[in-house]
Design a protein around this motif. Structure first.
Motif: not given
Length: 271
Positions: A167-168, A173-175, A201-203, A211-212
């Motif tokens: 992912g990019n 907070q997101d990919l 993932q939600q970094p 998160g995720g």
């Protein structure tokens, strides 16, 4: 350890994709063996080439008190035992050049974390072990930029390379996954894997715990197979809610079989 040919992963006799799967981190011998046994049983039945995944140490953590591992040697010996017991290759992350030779004594594939994919010394150290090197594409890089990571490994004398998309970065907070990158990286002549779970993932959450969106695992996996990914990377655990690392985006182990069956059907339809 298991000697295996990289070409067999890209051109499997069954026509299936290959699977890199296991827990995020090695939490202990009993649970690692239990996860491995279940996945080996499934992949043998479904004729899916399998590489067992487990990080012997987690170096990239948001909080200083997050779980990082049970001890390097202890975890690496568990990975070695999984490989010998079930006759499957194993993969783990390395984070610094000095770790390459140490990890290579226990596993078959050395994985370069996404945030470290531009670290020249680390890539060269991994390459010089002679092991297969799985380089994760940085969230901050285009697919085309990964050509240079492949070149670094090749120039160090190792032609055994896998590239993995995860992912990019999309905001803070997101990919998001750009599936155009899979065939672009395949054009470099290496097997390309979609890391399904890390792509969800939600970094950078305010809690300090990533998160995720595990409910979208099937969506990401289906699309990757439809596009033609050579392999999938899926972190799985029998109790994700209590996993010591990345539980928010892992697949429950009980859901793996039905997912793989669906993916095989897609693979057969698009090949």
């Amino acid at each position: 350890m298991v000697n295996f040919e990289l070409d067999k992963l890209k051109h499997t006799t069954s026509g299936n994709f290959f699977l890199m799967a296991g827990p995020c981190a090695i939490e202990g011998e009993e649970i690692a063996m239990r996860i491995a046994e279940r996945i080996v049983t499934l992949t043998d039945q479904l004729e899916i080439p399998f590489i067992f995944k487990g990080s012997y140490r987690k170096a990239n953590r948001s909080k200083g008190d997050s779980f990082t591992g049970i001890g390097d040697e202890k975890a690496l010996k568990i990975l070695e035992k999984v490989g010998k017991t079930f006759g499957v290759p194993t993969v783990t992350d390395i984070h610094e050049s000095a770790e390459a030779a140490m990890a290579a004594a226990y596993v078959d594939v050395l994985q370069i974390p996404a945030f470290l994919c531009r670290q020249t010394d680390l890539l060269i150290a991994a390459a010089k072990t002679g092991k297969v090197v799985n380089v994760k594409k940085g969230q901050f890089l285009s697919a085309g930029s990964m050509r240079f990571a492949v070149d670094k490994v090749y120039e160090a004398g190792n032609k055994r390379v896998i590239l993995t998309d995860r992912g990019n970065t999309f905001g803070y907070q997101d990919l998001i996954v750009d599936y155009r990158g899979l065939p672009e990286m395949q054009s470099f002549g290496v097997p390309v894997v979609m890391d399904v779970t890390h792509s969800l993932q939600q970094p950078n959450q305010s809690s300090g715990v990533t998160g995720g969106k595990p409910q979208l695992i099937e969506t990401i996996a289906k699309a990757a197979i439809a596009v033609g990914a050579d392999g999938l990377f899926i972190e799985t655990h029998p109790d994700p809610a209590h996993a010591k690392s990345d539980g928010a985006n892992m697949l429950h182990l009980d859901l793996l079989e039905q997912l793989l069956v669906k993916l095989i059907k897609i693979r057969k339809a698009v090949v």
